[in-house]
Design a protein around this motif. Structure first.
Motif, mmCIF file in Angstrom:
data_model
loop_
_atom_site.group_PDB
_atom_site.id
_atom_site.type_symbol
_atom_site.label_atom_id
_atom_site.label_comp_id
_atom_site.label_asym_id
_atom_site.label_seq_id
_atom_site.Cartn_x
_atom_site.Cartn_y
_atom_site.Cartn_z
ATOM 1 N N ASP A 93 64.115 61.533 47.901
ATOM 2 C CA ASP A 93 65.535 61.859 47.758
ATOM 3 C C ASP A 93 65.713 63.211 47.074
ATOM 4 O OD1 ASP A 93 66.456 59.498 48.903
ATOM 5 O OD2 ASP A 93 66.340 58.418 47.002
ATOM 6 N N GLU A 94 64.809 63.514 46.142
ATOM 7 C CA GLU A 94 64.931 64.716 45.341
ATOM 8 C C GLU A 94 63.957 65.788 45.831
ATOM 9 O OE1 GLU A 94 61.430 62.585 43.664
ATOM 10 O OE2 GLU A 94 63.362 62.040 44.533
ATOM 11 N N TYR A 95 64.032 66.952 45.221
ATOM 12 C CA TYR A 95 63.024 67.976 45.464
ATOM 13 C C TYR A 95 62.540 68.508 44.122
ATOM 14 C CZ TYR A 95 66.621 71.604 44.632
ATOM 15 O OH TYR A 95 67.595 72.401 44.080
ATOM 16 N N VAL A 96 61.364 69.120 44.123
ATOM 17 C CA VAL A 96 60.760 69.612 42.888
ATOM 18 C C VAL A 96 60.485 71.098 43.027
ATOM 19 C CG1 VAL A 96 58.824 69.410 41.290
ATOM 20 C CG2 VAL A 96 59.721 67.369 42.417
ATOM 21 N N GLU A 97 60.983 71.864 42.064
ATOM 22 C CA GLU A 97 60.829 73.318 42.079
ATOM 23 C C GLU A 97 60.045 73.769 40.853
ATOM 24 O OE1 GLU A 97 63.861 77.042 41.613
ATOM 25 O OE2 GLU A 97 64.373 75.559 43.155
ATOM 26 N N VAL A 98 59.180 74.743 41.047
ATOM 27 C CA VAL A 98 58.321 75.243 39.975
ATOM 28 C C VAL A 98 59.071 76.274 39.137
ATOM 29 C CG1 VAL A 98 56.171 76.464 39.468
ATOM 30 C CG2 VAL A 98 56.261 74.807 41.343
ATOM 31 N N MET A 99 59.063 76.090 37.808
ATOM 32 C CA MET A 99 59.734 77.012 36.899
ATOM 33 C C MET A 99 58.767 78.008 36.269
ATOM 34 S SD MET A 99 62.296 74.314 34.997
ATOM 35 C CE MET A 99 63.200 75.606 34.143
ATOM 36 N N GLU A 100 57.509 77.611 36.146
ATOM 37 C CA GLU A 100 56.442 78.473 35.647
ATOM 38 C C GLU A 100 55.223 78.235 36.530
ATOM 39 O OE1 GLU A 100 55.638 77.364 31.647
ATOM 40 O OE2 GLU A 100 57.630 77.906 30.893
ATOM 41 N N PRO A 101 54.316 79.220 36.666
ATOM 42 C CA PRO A 101 53.095 78.980 37.450
ATOM 43 C C PRO A 101 52.449 77.663 37.028
ATOM 44 C CG PRO A 101 53.210 81.275 36.784
ATOM 45 C CD PRO A 101 54.350 80.578 36.081
ATOM 46 N N SER A 102 52.208 76.794 38.003
ATOM 47 C CA SER A 102 51.812 75.422 37.683
ATOM 48 C C SER A 102 50.591 74.965 38.472
ATOM 49 C CB SER A 102 52.978 74.458 37.970
ATOM 50 O OG SER A 102 54.102 74.768 37.174
ATOM 51 N N LYS A 103 49.852 74.051 37.852
ATOM 52 C CA LYS A 103 48.745 73.365 38.506
ATOM 53 C C LYS A 103 48.989 71.869 38.386
ATOM 54 C CE LYS A 103 45.272 76.952 37.652
ATOM 55 N NZ LYS A 103 43.935 77.259 37.074
ATOM 56 N N LEU A 104 48.695 71.143 39.449
ATOM 57 C CA LEU A 104 48.926 69.705 39.416
ATOM 58 C C LEU A 104 47.922 68.973 40.289
ATOM 59 C CD1 LEU A 104 50.520 69.074 42.319
ATOM 60 C CD2 LEU A 104 52.385 70.146 41.087
ATOM 61 N N VAL A 105 47.870 67.672 40.077
ATOM 62 C CA VAL A 105 46.994 66.794 40.849
ATOM 63 C C VAL A 105 47.867 65.844 41.653
ATOM 64 C CG1 VAL A 105 45.214 65.014 40.751
ATOM 65 C CG2 VAL A 105 45.163 66.926 39.123
ATOM 66 N N GLU A 106 47.620 65.776 42.952
ATOM 67 C CA GLU A 106 48.347 64.860 43.829
ATOM 68 C C GLU A 106 47.498 63.613 44.056
ATOM 69 O OE1 GLU A 106 50.541 64.744 48.222
ATOM 70 O OE2 GLU A 106 49.308 66.469 47.627
ATOM 71 N N ILE A 107 48.096 62.439 43.798
ATOM 72 C CA ILE A 107 47.379 61.170 43.873
ATOM 73 C C ILE A 107 48.053 60.268 44.904
ATOM 74 C CG2 ILE A 107 46.572 59.169 42.561
ATOM 75 C CD1 ILE A 107 47.105 60.847 40.008
ATOM 76 N N PRO A 108 47.313 59.706 45.849
ATOM 77 C CA PRO A 108 47.924 58.771 46.805
ATOM 78 C C PRO A 108 48.549 57.582 46.077
ATOM 79 C CG PRO A 108 45.739 59.440 47.547
ATOM 80 C CD PRO A 108 45.883 59.933 46.137
ATOM 81 N N ALA A 109 49.772 57.249 46.432
ATOM 82 C CA ALA A 109 50.471 56.148 45.763
ATOM 83 C C ALA A 109 49.741 54.825 45.944
ATOM 84 C CB ALA A 109 51.899 56.047 46.297
ATOM 85 N N GLN A 110 49.089 54.649 47.084
ATOM 86 C CA GLN A 110 48.380 53.390 47.326
ATOM 87 C C GLN A 110 47.228 53.194 46.343
ATOM 88 O OE1 GLN A 110 46.953 53.633 51.344
ATOM 89 N NE2 GLN A 110 45.262 55.016 50.844
ATOM 90 N N GLU A 111 46.639 54.299 45.866
ATOM 91 C CA GLU A 111 45.565 54.197 44.881
ATOM 92 C C GLU A 111 46.111 53.697 43.541
ATOM 93 O OE1 GLU A 111 42.379 54.629 45.522
ATOM 94 O OE2 GLU A 111 42.798 55.173 47.614
ATOM 95 N N ILE A 112 47.309 54.141 43.187
ATOM 96 C CA ILE A 112 47.942 53.668 41.953
ATOM 97 C C ILE A 112 48.264 52.180 42.069
ATOM 98 C CG2 ILE A 112 49.912 53.923 40.409
ATOM 99 C CD1 ILE A 112 48.063 56.295 40.317
ATOM 100 N N ARG A 113 48.792 51.783 43.222
ATOM 101 C CA ARG A 113 49.116 50.364 43.425
ATOM 102 C C ARG A 113 47.870 49.495 43.320
ATOM 103 N NH1 ARG A 113 52.903 52.552 47.351
ATOM 104 N NH2 ARG A 113 51.341 52.402 49.005
#
Length: 239
Positions: A93-113
């Protein structure tokens, strides 16, 4: 992969996992880097993953009915976001915008479940995160619905000080830089109104700063003006 493992370990949410579980999670995850102004995801994209921010600053936003940006939350390093994907296999529903140079890790939701079914302690941590986010949203809605622009801005400044404040000789300084427009987008106001209210607060000696720098010089006065108890973390030493 060792880099992803170290990033996941810094996120408090994963403290309930065993070392081998974190390593397995890292194998299924991906690392990303983004520049200021870039989008991490957009509305209507498939919500099949969550993210852990390891460096930088991002904002979760959505568009109002008249096409204006509304900022839902600011996310700092070591935080997980887009957690709705864990329980809702739908589109964003939302969107995410970067405010400062960023690094992140993307994790499959099924792995969390899957981890939630394997380790009760982790499931409890996820539930606590969701409850905390819900409480924050409900509190913000209360401010938006029943408070004046002055009170909404004061509540916002106190919230930001709790999350991003650093005690200095001047007062509580926000370690993030926000424009008047971004402050307005956080409380459903306008840039012009924010400029006026901030000017009033400065004339009262409650805040100071300039060029996106904000210092709460008298947080106790701010809290008293909206009948809010000042947390100990924002109490300035008596001189």
């Amino acid at each position: 992969m060792p880099n992803i493992v170290s990033r996941l370990k810094k996120c408090d949410l994963f403290g309930a996992l065993l070392p081998e579980q974190i390593e397995n999670l890292a194998k299924q995850s991906r690392s990303h880097s983004f520049r200021t102004g870039e989008s991490i995801y957009q509305p209507r994209e498939i919500a099949d993953s969550v993210f852990v921010l390891s460096k930088g600053l991002v904002k979760l936003c959505h568009f109002t009915s008249d096409g204006k940006q509304s900022i839902l939350a600011l996310v700092e390093p070591r935080e997980l976001f887009a957690e709705r994907a864990i329980f809702e296999d739908q589109t964003r529903d939302e969107y995410v915008e970067v405010m400062e140079p960023s690094k992140l890790v993307e994790i499959p939701a099924q792995e969390i479940r899957q981890l939630m079914t394997q380790r009760n302690e982790f499931a409890i941590e996820v539930a606590a995160l969701l409850a905390s986010r819900r409480n924050c949203i409900e509190r913000r809605l209360k401010y938006l619905l029943f408070s004046s622009n002055h009170d909404r801005l004061v509540h916002l400044l106190l919230d930001l000080a709790e999350q991003f404040g650093i005690a200095t000789d001047e007062g509580i300084c926000l370690r993030i830089k926000l424009s008047h427009q971004e402050l307005a987008n956080l409380i459903g106001s306008t840039r012009e109104t924010i400029t006026i209210v901030l000017g009033q607060l400065k004339s009262e000696g409650a805040v100071s700063g300039g060029r996106r720098r904000i210092v709460l010089t008298d947080p106790e006065r701010l809290a008293h003006s909206v009948q809010r108890q000042l947390p100990e973390s924002l109490a300035l030493p008596v001189t």
